[in-house]
Design a protein around this motif. Structure first.
Motif, PDB file in Angstrom:
ATOM      1  N   THR A  15       0.836  -1.207   0.000  1.00  0.00           N
ATOM      2  CA  THR A  15       0.000   0.000   0.000  1.00  0.00           C
ATOM      3  C   THR A  15       0.866   1.250   0.000  1.00  0.00           C
ATOM      4  N   ARG A  16       2.000   1.188  -0.686  1.00  0.00           N
ATOM      5  CA  ARG A  16       2.948   2.295  -0.641  1.00  0.00           C
ATOM      6  C   ARG A  16       2.329   3.610  -1.103  1.00  0.00           C
ATOM      7  N   SER A  17       1.441   3.552  -2.083  1.00  0.00           N
ATOM      8  CA  SER A  17       0.798   4.769  -2.601  1.00  0.00           C
ATOM      9  C   SER A  17      -0.692   4.780  -2.284  1.00  0.00           C
ATOM     10  N   SER A  18      -1.110   4.020  -1.277  1.00  0.00           N
ATOM     11  CA  SER A  18      -2.544   3.885  -1.006  1.00  0.00           C
ATOM     12  C   SER A  18      -2.904   4.246   0.425  1.00  0.00           C
ATOM     13  N   ILE A  19      -2.168   5.175   1.026  1.00  0.00           N
ATOM     14  CA  ILE A  19      -2.508   5.682   2.353  1.00  0.00           C
ATOM     15  C   ILE A  19      -3.058   7.095   2.188  1.00  0.00           C
ATOM     16  N   PHE A  20      -4.261   7.330   2.724  1.00  0.00           N
ATOM     17  CA  PHE A  20      -4.946   8.604   2.563  1.00  0.00           C
ATOM     18  C   PHE A  20      -5.279   9.191   3.926  1.00  0.00           C
ATOM     19  N   ARG A  21      -5.470  10.500   3.925  1.00  0.00           N
ATOM     20  CA  ARG A  21      -5.927  11.199   5.121  1.00  0.00           C
ATOM     21  C   ARG A  21      -7.145  12.020   4.732  1.00  0.00           C
ATOM     22  N   ASP A  22      -8.297  11.637   5.255  1.00  0.00           N
ATOM     23  CA  ASP A  22      -9.568  12.259   4.883  1.00  0.00           C
ATOM     24  C   ASP A  22      -9.774  12.231   3.371  1.00  0.00           C
ATOM     25  N   GLY A  23      -9.375  11.126   2.743  1.00  0.00           N
ATOM     26  CA  GLY A  23      -9.567  10.958   1.315  1.00  0.00           C
ATOM     27  C   GLY A  23      -8.525  11.609   0.443  1.00  0.00           C
ATOM     28  N   ILE A  24      -7.488  12.217   1.038  1.00  0.00           N
ATOM     29  CA  ILE A  24      -6.428  12.892   0.288  1.00  0.00           C
ATOM     30  C   ILE A  24      -5.143  12.087   0.453  1.00  0.00           C
ATOM     31  N   PRO A  25      -4.424  11.804  -0.644  1.00  0.00           N
ATOM     32  CA  PRO A  25      -3.186  11.021  -0.523  1.00  0.00           C
ATOM     33  C   PRO A  25      -2.211  11.664   0.450  1.00  0.00           C
ATOM     34  N   THR A  26      -1.599  10.855   1.299  1.00  0.00           N
ATOM     35  CA  THR A  26      -0.637  11.354   2.273  1.00  0.00           C
ATOM     36  C   THR A  26       0.614  10.496   2.243  1.00  0.00           C
ATOM     37  N   PHE A  27       1.734  11.094   2.594  1.00  0.00           N
ATOM     38  CA  PHE A  27       2.997  10.372   2.585  1.00  0.00           C
ATOM     39  C   PHE A  27       3.854  10.902   3.724  1.00  0.00           C
ATOM     40  N   SER A  28       4.480  10.001   4.436  1.00  0.00           N
ATOM     41  CA  SER A  28       5.350  10.390   5.540  1.00  0.00           C
ATOM     42  C   SER A  28       6.498   9.410   5.626  1.00  0.00           C
ATOM     43  N   ILE A  29       7.722   9.937   5.613  1.00  0.00           N
ATOM     44  CA  ILE A  29       8.881   9.074   5.788  1.00  0.00           C
ATOM     45  C   ILE A  29       8.946   8.553   7.220  1.00  0.00           C
ATOM     46  N   GLY A  30       8.493   9.382   8.158  1.00  0.00           N
ATOM     47  CA  GLY A  30       8.510   8.976   9.556  1.00  0.00           C
ATOM     48  C   GLY A  30       7.295   8.151   9.929  1.00  0.00           C
ATOM     49  N   VAL A  31       7.206   7.802  11.189  1.00  0.00           N
ATOM     50  CA  VAL A  31       6.118   6.988  11.710  1.00  0.00           C
ATOM     51  C   VAL A  31       4.812   7.784  11.686  1.00  0.00           C
ATOM     52  N   LEU A  32       3.725   7.136  11.286  1.00  0.00           N
ATOM     53  CA  LEU A  32       2.405   7.743  11.305  1.00  0.00           C
ATOM     54  C   LEU A  32       1.782   7.512  12.674  1.00  0.00           C
ATOM     55  N   THR A  33       1.545   8.595  13.407  1.00  0.00           N
ATOM     56  CA  THR A  33       0.982   8.492  14.749  1.00  0.00           C
ATOM     57  C   THR A  33      -0.540   8.559  14.694  1.00  0.00           C
ATOM     58  N   THR A  34      -1.180   8.198  15.799  1.00  0.00           N
ATOM     59  CA  THR A  34      -2.642   8.188  15.869  1.00  0.00           C
ATOM     60  C   THR A  34      -3.185   9.219  16.850  1.00  0.00           C
ATOM     61  N   SER A  35      -2.359  10.132  17.342  1.00  0.00           N
ATOM     62  CA  SER A  35      -2.807  11.101  18.336  1.00  0.00           C
ATOM     63  C   SER A  35      -3.858  12.053  17.775  1.00  0.00           C
ATOM     64  N   ASP A  36      -3.864  12.286  16.466  1.00  0.00           N
ATOM     65  CA  ASP A  36      -4.832  13.186  15.854  1.00  0.00           C
ATOM     66  C   ASP A  36      -5.800  12.448  14.937  1.00  0.00           C
ATOM     67  N   ILE A  37      -5.948  11.139  15.139  1.00  0.00           N
ATOM     68  CA  ILE A  37      -6.787  10.309  14.287  1.00  0.00           C
ATOM     69  C   ILE A  37      -8.050   9.894  15.044  1.00  0.00           C
ATOM     70  N   GLU A  38      -9.200  10.096  14.421  1.00  0.00           N
ATOM     71  CA  GLU A  38     -10.473   9.680  15.007  1.00  0.00           C
ATOM     72  C   GLU A  38     -10.736   8.204  14.753  1.00  0.00           C
ATOM     73  N   SER A  39     -10.422   7.746  13.554  1.00  0.00           N
ATOM     74  CA  SER A  39     -10.617   6.340  13.216  1.00  0.00           C
ATOM     75  C   SER A  39      -9.762   5.988  12.008  1.00  0.00           C
ATOM     76  N   VAL A  40      -9.573   4.699  11.797  1.00  0.00           N
ATOM     77  CA  VAL A  40      -8.839   4.187  10.638  1.00  0.00           C
ATOM     78  C   VAL A  40      -9.799   3.324   9.836  1.00  0.00           C
ATOM     79  N   GLU A  41      -9.993   3.665   8.559  1.00  0.00           N
ATOM     80  CA  GLU A  41     -10.908   2.929   7.693  1.00  0.00           C
ATOM     81  C   GLU A  41     -10.099   2.219   6.605  1.00  0.00           C
ATOM     82  N   ILE A  42     -10.327   0.932   6.458  1.00  0.00           N
ATOM     83  CA  ILE A  42      -9.574   0.121   5.509  1.00  0.00           C
ATOM     84  C   ILE A  42     -10.538  -0.428   4.468  1.00  0.00           C
ATOM     85  N   LEU A  43     -10.352  -0.009   3.223  1.00  0.00           N
ATOM     86  CA  LEU A  43     -11.146  -0.508   2.105  1.00  0.00           C
ATOM     87  C   LEU A  43     -10.333  -1.577   1.396  1.00  0.00           C
TER      88      LEU A  43
END
Length: 236
Positions: free
Chosen positions: A99-127
């Motif tokens: 899923t290298r190019s299939s991670i989104f944030r509120d439907g917008i493609p997102t990319f982070s070299i560092g670790v993705l934290t969940t402190s500002d995340i309400e939920s994680v939806e996996i399609l």
């Protein structure tokens, strides 16, 4: 209803009906709706696709702080490394596909070299499954959509501090509330700081994350949501 009759032989007391009303609150991990597959808030039962939602309650109960830990509750989804500062960022697999190019944030493609934290995340939806019709070019395994925490109508404040093994320390704040009397303008601020170690030598560092969000209700049917999320990390 319960019925209570007269007492004693020959009693003339009339039957009396007693009504008992029991109230309570339901709690659980069930999430009825999702916006990932249709871009609208649609009941999951009406979506002919495989969608798994990891709600905020699960993230809190499991005390997870990273996306790689959050997706452990999702079947068919695994982390494939890139935890620290991989060139390709954090990597996952859905149904065996990357899923290298299939991670989104509120439907917008997102990319982070560092670790993705969940402190500002309400939920994680996996399609799960091909989703190129909705999200453009993507992997056939599916997409991971991170739903951000939204500003609240009432004042809210939360802080947390965690101490772990190998000299690991973490602090986080979550602030929200209205900015005017009519509550048409609201804010939310999430920030966290990690100072972490490891059982391996020379694998330690610190991370800082901050996400300010402002929502403006322009009309009863239109809202503007503006947010910025920033990640800073340093490996020592």
């Amino acid at each position: 209803p319960l019925t209570r009759g007269g007492e004693g032989e020959g009693s003339t007391q009339k039957d009396e009906t007693i009504e008992l009303v029991v109230t309570g609150e339901r709690s659980g991990y069930r999430v009825p709706n999702s916006s990932t597959a249709t871009k609208t808030d649609t009941p999951l039962r009406d979506i002919p696709q495989s969608i798994q939602v990891i709600p905020q309650q699960v993230l809190e109960d499991r005390n997870v702080t990273e996306l790689r830990d959050a997706i452990e509750t999702a079947g068919g989804v695994t982390s494939t490394g890139g935890r620290s500062s991989s060139f390709f960022g954090e990597n996952f697999q859905i149904r065996g596909f990357a899923t290298r190019s299939s991670i989104f944030r509120d439907g917008i493609p997102t990319f982070s070299i560092g670790v993705l934290t969940t402190s500002d995340i309400e939920s994680v939806e996996i399609l799960k499954g091909p989703a190129s019709v909705l999200f453009g070019q993507g992997e056939p395994g599916g997409v991971i959509n991170l739903v951000s925490k939204k500003p609240l109508f009432e004042p809210f404040a939360s802080t947390s501090f965690t101490v772990g093994s190998f000299d690991t320390y973490r602090g986080a704040i979550d602030l929200s509330g209205p900015l005017n009397d009519s509550k048409t303008v609201r804010y939310r601020l999430n920030a966290s700081y990690d100072d972490y170690g490891s059982f391996r030598d020379f694998v330690d560092g610190d991370r800082f994350s901050i996400t300010p969000t402002v929502t403006w209700d322009i009309s009863p049917d239109t809202s503007l949501n503006v947010y910025v999320y920033s990640r800073l990390w340093h490996n020592r």
